[in-house]
Enzyme design. Sequence first.
Site, short mmCIF file in Angstrom:
data_model
loop_
_atom_site.label_atom_id
_atom_site.label_comp_id
_atom_site.label_asym_id
_atom_site.label_seq_id
_atom_site.Cartn_x
_atom_site.Cartn_y
_atom_site.Cartn_z
N GLY A 101 0.80 -1.23 0.00
CA GLY A 101 0.00 0.00 0.00
C GLY A 101 0.83 1.27 0.00
N GLY A 103 2.42 2.50 -2.87
CA GLY A 103 2.57 3.07 -4.21
C GLY A 103 3.79 2.54 -4.94
N LEU A 104 4.36 1.44 -4.45
CA LEU A 104 5.59 0.91 -5.05
C LEU A 104 5.33 -0.36 -5.87
CD1 LEU A 104 8.07 1.55 -2.09
CD2 LEU A 104 7.54 3.03 -4.02
N GLY A 105 4.07 -0.59 -6.19
CA GLY A 105 3.74 -1.68 -7.10
C GLY A 105 3.85 -3.07 -6.50
N SER A 106 3.63 -3.18 -5.17
CA SER A 106 3.79 -4.51 -4.56
C SER A 106 2.79 -5.50 -5.14
CB SER A 106 3.68 -4.43 -3.03
OG SER A 106 2.35 -4.27 -2.64
N ALA A 108 1.24 -5.62 -8.10
CA ALA A 108 1.53 -6.06 -9.47
C ALA A 108 2.77 -6.95 -9.51
CB ALA A 108 1.73 -4.85 -10.38
N ASP A 150 1.69 -0.82 -13.78
CA ASP A 150 2.42 -1.59 -12.76
C ASP A 150 2.80 -2.98 -13.27
OD1 ASP A 150 1.61 0.60 -11.30
OD2 ASP A 150 1.13 -0.55 -9.50
O1 PMV Z 1 -1.19 1.61 -6.81
P1 PMV Z 1 -0.21 2.71 -6.99
O2 PMV Z 1 -0.10 3.61 -5.82
O3 PMV Z 1 1.11 2.23 -7.47
O4 PMV Z 1 -0.79 3.69 -8.14
C1 PMV Z 1 -0.92 3.31 -9.45
C2 PMV Z 1 -0.96 4.50 -10.36
C3 PMV Z 1 -2.34 5.08 -10.70
O5 PMV Z 1 -2.11 5.84 -11.89
C4 PMV Z 1 -2.84 5.99 -9.60
C5 PMV Z 1 -3.39 4.00 -10.97
C6 PMV Z 1 -3.16 3.20 -12.24
O6 PMV Z 1 -3.90 2.21 -12.42
O7 PMV Z 1 -2.31 3.55 -13.07
#
Ligand code: PMV
Length: 319
Positions: A101, A103-106, A108, A150
């Site tokens: 949670g 925003g570092l793509g964990s 995906a 991601d």
């Molecule tokens: O889940 P995050 O925090 O890595 O955000 C992904 C990036 C967004 O552009 C906000 C969502 C997306 O699907 O691209």
Amino acid sequence: MYHSSAPGKVILSGEHSVVYGHPCLVTAISLRSLASVEVIPEGIIEIISDKLGSQIFNTVEGPSDEGQGLAPIASVARSALEGADAKNGLRIRIESEIPLGAGLGSSASVLVAVASACSNALSLKLTPGDIAELASVGERRAHLKPSGVDVNIALRGGAILFRRGGPLERAEYPKGMKLVLGSSGSPRRTADMVKRVADLAESSRDLFSLSMRAISGITTRMSAALAESDMASVGSLMLLNHLALSLLGVSSESLDKLVNSAISGNALGAKLTGAGGGGCIVAITPPGDEQDVSQWIEGAGGVPFVVSVSAEGMRSWSD
Ligand code: PMV
């Protein structure tokens, strides 16, 4: 046993606008997730995660699939079993170095590793495009309208200029490039932040369009500056990007504070990264100044860590 690993990511510019078809500049980072998969005779999907505990799922979707947690992983495993027309089950072990949670793509990186290891365990012989599609089954469960950025960076590594539905463009970056990350410690849900921007698109069309155009221009310019190793320009563009994201309503007091602290520590630039609302900031520094900037971030209440851009995308092996 079949193993696959995949990297996390940092978005340098283009989060949120990528959902609406604009480009996104994203790099893979040196933090990775690992999935280890074995085929088992029982018709179940057993998931054992270092961060989220263990859970057993049916090979047919049921009530245990409600909500977040491990359910997106189970849906990827289920699609792989369906693809192989297999009657047996899968045991999946997951270890990840990527904070959840943040925003570092964990999610995906885990889903790409799981999709690849399941595909290999079941001899599905999937192409990278098929693995992206399989991992996206889980991403769609975890997020609202995921852009796919991601999953694609976790698969390919390095840096890419990603555009939804468009061809993937490799982006150039200076060799050995490091990034300083600062975690605000507040988790948030990507889906909630994407919804917040969708609401703004309804209520303030002008502000929304202006921010989108600004971010799109920033992303293209940043990609060119990065390719020329013009880090001063990359830094200025990061700050502009943070302002535009603030206008979209996805920054927060603690993220602004962390960005300001990085700049006080002489970072070349800093911005929130990912969906915002919490999670992390990313800063770039002159080479060798990473620890100084980390200390400023820590002084402002953040948790700093230094990562490097990783050329390696998904990797698979068996033993
Ligand atoms: O889940 P995050 O925090 O890595 O955000 C992904 C990036 C967004 O552009 C906000 C969502 C997306 O699907 O691209």
